[in-house]
Motif scaffolding. Structure first.
Motif, PDB file in Angstrom:
ATOM      1  N   SER A   5      -6.917  -2.752   7.211  1.00 56.93           N
ATOM      2  CA  SER A   5      -6.755  -3.590   6.016  1.00 56.93           C
ATOM      3  C   SER A   5      -8.003  -3.561   5.147  1.00 56.93           C
ATOM      4  O   SER A   5      -7.925  -3.590   3.915  1.00 56.93           O
ATOM      5  CB  SER A   5      -6.407  -5.024   6.399  1.00 56.93           C
TER       6      SER A   5
ATOM      7  N   THR B  38       0.557  -1.384  11.855  1.00 53.02           N
ATOM      8  CA  THR B  38       1.395  -0.994  10.719  1.00 53.02           C
ATOM      9  C   THR B  38       1.839  -2.219   9.938  1.00 53.02           C
ATOM     10  O   THR B  38       1.747  -2.262   8.701  1.00 53.02           O
ATOM     11  CB  THR B  38       2.632  -0.209  11.196  1.00 53.02           C
ATOM     12  N   GLN B  39       2.305  -3.237  10.652  1.00 49.84           N
ATOM     13  CA  GLN B  39       2.790  -4.449   9.988  1.00 49.84           C
ATOM     14  C   GLN B  39       1.662  -5.154   9.233  1.00 49.84           C
ATOM     15  O   GLN B  39       1.843  -5.594   8.095  1.00 49.84           O
ATOM     16  CB  GLN B  39       3.417  -5.380  11.023  1.00 49.84           C
TER      17      GLN B  39
ATOM     18  N   GLN C  44       0.696  -3.098   6.118  1.00 50.79           N
ATOM     19  CA  GLN C  44       1.707  -3.186   5.058  1.00 50.79           C
ATOM     20  C   GLN C  44       1.533  -4.458   4.242  1.00 50.79           C
ATOM     21  O   GLN C  44       1.630  -4.448   3.001  1.00 50.79           O
ATOM     22  CB  GLN C  44       3.112  -3.137   5.672  1.00 50.79           C
TER      23      GLN C  44
ATOM     24  N   LYS D 228       0.342  -4.359   0.240  1.00 51.50           N
ATOM     25  CA  LYS D 228       1.182  -4.956  -0.804  1.00 51.50           C
ATOM     26  C   LYS D 228       0.366  -5.842  -1.731  1.00 51.50           C
ATOM     27  O   LYS D 228       0.558  -5.832  -2.950  1.00 51.50           O
ATOM     28  CB  LYS D 228       2.321  -5.749  -0.163  1.00 51.50           C
TER      29      LYS D 228
ATOM     30  N   CYS E 119       1.531   0.668  -0.766  1.00 54.73           N
ATOM     31  CA  CYS E 119       2.470   0.625   0.365  1.00 54.73           C
ATOM     32  C   CYS E 119       2.198   1.810   1.281  1.00 54.73           C
ATOM     33  O   CYS E 119       1.597   2.804   0.871  1.00 54.73           O
ATOM     34  CB  CYS E 119       3.918   0.648  -0.120  1.00 54.73           C
ATOM     35  N   ILE E 120       2.625   1.685   2.520  1.00 58.34           N
ATOM     36  CA  ILE E 120       2.521   2.796   3.471  1.00 58.34           C
ATOM     37  C   ILE E 120       3.660   3.769   3.203  1.00 58.34           C
ATOM     38  O   ILE E 120       4.819   3.366   3.129  1.00 58.34           O
ATOM     39  CB  ILE E 120       2.599   2.291   4.926  1.00 58.34           C
ATOM     40  N   THR E 121       3.340   5.031   3.050  1.00 59.45           N
ATOM     41  CA  THR E 121       4.387   6.029   2.827  1.00 59.45           C
ATOM     42  C   THR E 121       4.634   6.909   4.049  1.00 59.45           C
ATOM     43  O   THR E 121       5.721   7.440   4.224  1.00 59.45           O
ATOM     44  CB  THR E 121       4.039   6.944   1.638  1.00 59.45           C
TER      45      THR E 121
ATOM     46  N   LEU F 174      -1.264   5.861   2.296  1.00 54.89           N
ATOM     47  CA  LEU F 174      -0.896   4.771   1.396  1.00 54.89           C
ATOM     48  C   LEU F 174      -0.671   5.326   0.002  1.00 54.89           C
ATOM     49  O   LEU F 174      -1.353   6.263  -0.413  1.00 54.89           O
ATOM     50  CB  LEU F 174      -2.004   3.720   1.332  1.00 54.89           C
TER      51      LEU F 174
END
Length: 248
Positions: free
Chosen positions: A164, A192-193, A196, A200, A205-207, A226
């Motif tokens: 983050s 991951t969560q 994300q 945001k 966003c994660i691609t 990202l």
């Protein structure tokens, strides 16, 4: 860990078949020569600066060259495009310097807060004749400067901080539509969560999440991609030290 005497000529592995098999790409002979020169300069620089503990040629090839380029694999075979790229927290120049070697059309900015390392990298850029610049600053400050904020197509960040925090360092620097590559070791669904949610808030966003095994030691690596989908709010990045103290 083996120590290399910088007075002795030590040759990096060529590993053309490994490059091709793992990244669907091979360096040219000119790029191989620059990899070798980079290795030699790092060994010399290690005599006066703490640049890296990785000095064995095979280990250097895997952990500094291969690892640096695995993150830009989606761009490796279209490197003739001219992109603005920043390597945040570059340290001894990884991944930014290997990327500059293999993507000579890209304009690379190497960012680090340690003046001595940036001075070394400025000399290295001149020696290797790279299309790059090295600047001493903090990502939290750089992200608010008009000449850097939302100016980059691609941001690379390796082994700097939690995911983050890396997002907060990189996303403000990217143009809308640009990408950040976070180089990580192990990775989990919980990470991951969390990422994300942070991305945001920063306009991203994660691609994609790519899992790699390094070709020599079979170590697990991940690259998290990202995408910047909207402008980052003006409050980000927060003041120096705040992203690490209070991660999003």
């Amino acid at each position: 860990m083996p120590l290399v005497n910088p007075q002795e000529p030590v040759v990096l592995p060529e590993a053309l078949e490994v490059w091709q098999r793992t990244l669907n790409w091979q360096p040219t002979s000119k790029q191989q020569s620059k990899f070798q020169n980079l290795y030699t300069e790092i060994l010399k620089g290690n005599q006066r600066l703490n640049l890296t503990r990785i000095t064995d040629p095979a280990e250097f090839w895997e952990k500094h060259l291969w690892d640096s380029l695995c993150g830009i694999q989606p761009w490796l075979n279209q490197s003739e495009r001219s992109l603005q790229v920043i390597d945040v927290g570059t340290g001894a120049g990884f991944p930014g310097v290997p990327v500059a070697i293999v993507c000579p059309q890209w304009r690379i900015t190497l960012l680090d807060s340690t003046q001595k390392k940036i001075a070394f990298l400025a000399d290295l850029i001149a020696t290797l004749q790279l299309k790059a610049e090295a600047i001493t600053d903090r990502a939290e400050r750089l992200g608010h400067l008009v000449q850097h904020r939302e100016k980059y197509d691609l941001a690379l960040i390796r082994a700097v901080a939690t995911a983050s925090v890396c997002a907060e360092y990189t996303l403000p620097l990217l143009k809308v539509g640009g990408s950040a590559v976070l180089y990580r070791g192990q990775w989990s669904e919980a990470e991951t969560q969390g990422l994300q949610i942070a991305a945001k808030q920063l306009g991203g966003c994660i691609t994609q999440i790519e899992r790699f095994e390094t070709p020599l030691s079979q170590s697990v690596r991940h690259c998290i991609y990202l995408k910047k989908v909207e402008l980052t709010r003006a409050i980000f990045p927060r003041a120096i030290g705040v992203p690490t103290q209070k991660p999003l």
